[in-house]
Design an enzyme around this catalytic site. Sequence first.
Site, PDB file in Angstrom:
ATOM      1  N   ARG A  18      -2.303  -9.229  -1.723  1.00 28.90           N
ATOM      2  CA  ARG A  18      -3.424 -10.058  -2.216  1.00 28.90           C
ATOM      3  C   ARG A  18      -3.689  -9.804  -3.694  1.00 28.90           C
ATOM      4  O   ARG A  18      -3.868 -10.712  -4.475  1.00 28.90           O
ATOM      5  CB  ARG A  18      -4.687  -9.771  -1.398  1.00 28.90           C
ATOM      6  CG  ARG A  18      -4.893 -10.786  -0.303  1.00 28.90           C
ATOM      7  CD  ARG A  18      -6.126 -10.476   0.452  1.00 28.90           C
ATOM      8  NE  ARG A  18      -6.227  -9.023   0.696  1.00 28.90           N
ATOM      9  CZ  ARG A  18      -7.181  -8.458   1.395  1.00 28.90           C
ATOM     10  NH1 ARG A  18      -8.115  -9.192   1.934  1.00 28.90           N
ATOM     11  NH2 ARG A  18      -7.215  -7.153   1.593  1.00 28.90           N
ATOM     12  N   ARG A  35       2.421  -3.905  12.580  1.00 32.58           N
ATOM     13  CA  ARG A  35       1.833  -4.284  13.865  1.00 32.58           C
ATOM     14  C   ARG A  35       2.510  -5.559  14.352  1.00 32.58           C
ATOM     15  O   ARG A  35       2.730  -6.488  13.576  1.00 32.58           O
ATOM     16  CB  ARG A  35       0.317  -4.531  13.734  1.00 32.58           C
ATOM     17  CG  ARG A  35      -0.524  -3.278  13.593  1.00 32.58           C
ATOM     18  CD  ARG A  35      -0.555  -2.426  14.868  1.00 32.58           C
ATOM     19  NE  ARG A  35      -1.381  -1.239  14.741  1.00 32.58           N
ATOM     20  CZ  ARG A  35      -0.942  -0.035  14.362  1.00 32.58           C
ATOM     21  NH1 ARG A  35       0.341   0.138  14.068  1.00 32.58           N
ATOM     22  NH2 ARG A  35      -1.765   0.988  14.290  1.00 32.58           N
ATOM     23  N   GLY A  88       0.861  -1.183   0.000  1.00 34.54           N
ATOM     24  CA  GLY A  88       0.000   0.000   0.000  1.00 34.54           C
ATOM     25  C   GLY A  88       0.891   1.224   0.000  1.00 34.54           C
ATOM     26  O   GLY A  88       2.029   1.186  -0.480  1.00 34.54           O
ATOM     27  N   ARG A  89       0.390   2.301   0.571  1.00 34.36           N
ATOM     28  CA  ARG A  89       1.155   3.554   0.567  1.00 34.36           C
ATOM     29  C   ARG A  89       2.530   3.386   1.192  1.00 34.36           C
ATOM     30  O   ARG A  89       3.541   3.807   0.623  1.00 34.36           O
ATOM     31  CB  ARG A  89       0.417   4.624   1.376  1.00 34.36           C
ATOM     32  CG  ARG A  89      -0.827   5.163   0.739  1.00 34.36           C
ATOM     33  CD  ARG A  89      -1.308   6.305   1.618  1.00 34.36           C
ATOM     34  NE  ARG A  89      -2.590   6.809   1.208  1.00 34.36           N
ATOM     35  CZ  ARG A  89      -3.751   6.280   1.571  1.00 34.36           C
ATOM     36  NH1 ARG A  89      -3.789   5.224   2.354  1.00 34.36           N
ATOM     37  NH2 ARG A  89      -4.887   6.808   1.155  1.00 34.36           N
ATOM     38  N   GLU A 144       2.476  -4.584  23.279  1.00 37.67           N
ATOM     39  CA  GLU A 144       3.014  -3.259  23.623  1.00 37.67           C
ATOM     40  C   GLU A 144       2.356  -2.723  24.881  1.00 37.67           C
ATOM     41  O   GLU A 144       1.146  -2.883  25.044  1.00 37.67           O
ATOM     42  CB  GLU A 144       2.746  -2.278  22.471  1.00 37.67           C
ATOM     43  CG  GLU A 144       3.528  -2.612  21.239  1.00 37.67           C
ATOM     44  CD  GLU A 144       3.238  -1.680  20.070  1.00 37.67           C
ATOM     45  OE1 GLU A 144       2.646  -0.600  20.282  1.00 37.67           O
ATOM     46  OE2 GLU A 144       3.609  -2.039  18.954  1.00 37.67           O
ATOM     47  N   HIS A 154       7.562   1.856  18.944  1.00 38.41           N
ATOM     48  CA  HIS A 154       6.438   2.238  18.065  1.00 38.41           C
ATOM     49  C   HIS A 154       6.503   3.725  17.708  1.00 38.41           C
ATOM     50  O   HIS A 154       5.652   4.520  18.133  1.00 38.41           O
ATOM     51  CB  HIS A 154       5.094   1.907  18.737  1.00 38.41           C
ATOM     52  CG  HIS A 154       3.949   1.893  17.771  1.00 38.41           C
ATOM     53  ND1 HIS A 154       2.849   1.076  17.909  1.00 38.41           N
ATOM     54  CD2 HIS A 154       3.725   2.607  16.639  1.00 38.41           C
ATOM     55  CE1 HIS A 154       2.001   1.295  16.917  1.00 38.41           C
ATOM     56  NE2 HIS A 154       2.516   2.218  16.117  1.00 38.41           N
TER      57      HIS A 154
HETATM   58  C1  8YV Z   1       0.346   5.797  15.190  1.00 33.80           C
HETATM   59  C2  8YV Z   1       0.436   3.816  13.646  1.00 33.80           C
HETATM   60  O1  8YV Z   1       1.185   6.581  15.938  1.00 33.80           O
HETATM   61  O2  8YV Z   1      -1.061   5.215  12.484  1.00 33.80           O
HETATM   62  C3  8YV Z   1      -0.752   4.091  12.803  1.00 33.80           C
HETATM   63  O3  8YV Z   1      -1.394   3.107  12.398  1.00 33.80           O
HETATM   64  O4  8YV Z   1       0.867   2.731  13.751  1.00 33.80           O
HETATM   65  C4  8YV Z   1       1.169   4.840  14.416  1.00 33.80           C
HETATM   66  O5  8YV Z   1       2.049   5.459  13.543  1.00 33.80           O
HETATM   67  C5  8YV Z   1      -0.649   5.168  16.098  1.00 33.80           C
HETATM   68  O6  8YV Z   1      -1.325   4.128  15.529  1.00 33.80           O
HETATM   69  C6  8YV Z   1      -1.645   6.182  16.566  1.00 33.80           C
HETATM   70  O7  8YV Z   1      -2.874   5.623  16.904  1.00 33.80           O
END
Ligand code: 8YV
Length: 330
Positions: free
Chosen positions: A185, A247, A163-164, A276, A294
């Site tokens: 996919r 993730r 994706g992006r 986490e 993160h």
């Molecule tokens: C965010 C991230 O800081 O945007 C996302 O999906 O994984 C992070 O970069 C975090 O999720 C904020 O909710």
Amino acid sequence: MSQTGNRNRPKVVVTRKLPDIIETRMAELFDVTLNLADKPLDKAGLKAAVADADVLVPTVTDTIDAEIIEAAGKKLKLIANFGAGVNHIDLAAAQGKGITVTNTPGVLTEDTADLTMALLLSVPRRLFEGEKILRAGEWTGWTPTFLMGHRIQGKRLGIIGMGRIGRAVARRAKAFNMAVHYHKRTRLPVEVEAEMEATYWADLDQMLARMDFVSINCPLTEETHHLLNRDRLKKLQPHAVIINTARGEIIDEEALADLIEVGRIAGAGLDVFEAEPQINPKLLGLDNVVLTPHMGSATIEARVAMGEKVLINIRTFVDKHRPPDRVLPY
Ligand code: 8YV
């Protein structure tokens, strides 16, 4: 909070401290409850928030499961997530209650790709091992064989999810003269593939067995949970390095730690973790693993832009337009 109590303004509850400029604008526009102490809300706190709010602004640290959605009052019509990933929100439950969900894609792409590259460079070049030795006062001087790592030029990088963020990683990898491969996919249009000189693998196992580096850049969904399970991880070549800025739950972390420990995988650069902020102690004990807390989108620019997206999503929704970053309804 200033300007609260105005009955025409939507009641917005923000679960974590956001950049000041965003909070100020929230206060100007909405009847907002901020979390200036930045203490994560517990289950009871989240339930109280959704019971009372028109709009909830959560982040990745809030688990908005079916129980929380169930506790929502009739007024709650929008969950405007601060973040791109929405895996912490039970979308089916939200859909069942007719709640709209928005996110903040696009504005953290380049920063997350930068962090991915930083990890991709740090692991094979043993950056943090060197740093640790130097800070401990243990460096005795240059030698021809000290801290030799591996170059990334000419190596194969397999991107999972294109994706992006995956594409932004691909562009960077290409600039470093890496060969870009990807699994997704659905295959990308030929022009996009051609731009990145990327090789597509419909079969993830086939790709994994051939890569020097693997970068995870797909969202966490039911299908991608433990996508890299123990069996899949065993398909990697022993010199391969895994980078995860997506993730933690996409990898079986315990299996990854085991396989790195016994030398079946060369190393990993991890910005995200299964539980986490708890980190698997086995990972902490490994030198060929670089761990960051993160921080893929942790630039002032990205976090302000994410906040602006939240503001726009709320504002358009309240004005009865389609919010630009609507995740739900599909
Ligand atoms: C965010 C991230 O800081 O945007 C996302 O999906 O994984 C992070 O970069 C975090 O999720 C904020 O909710």
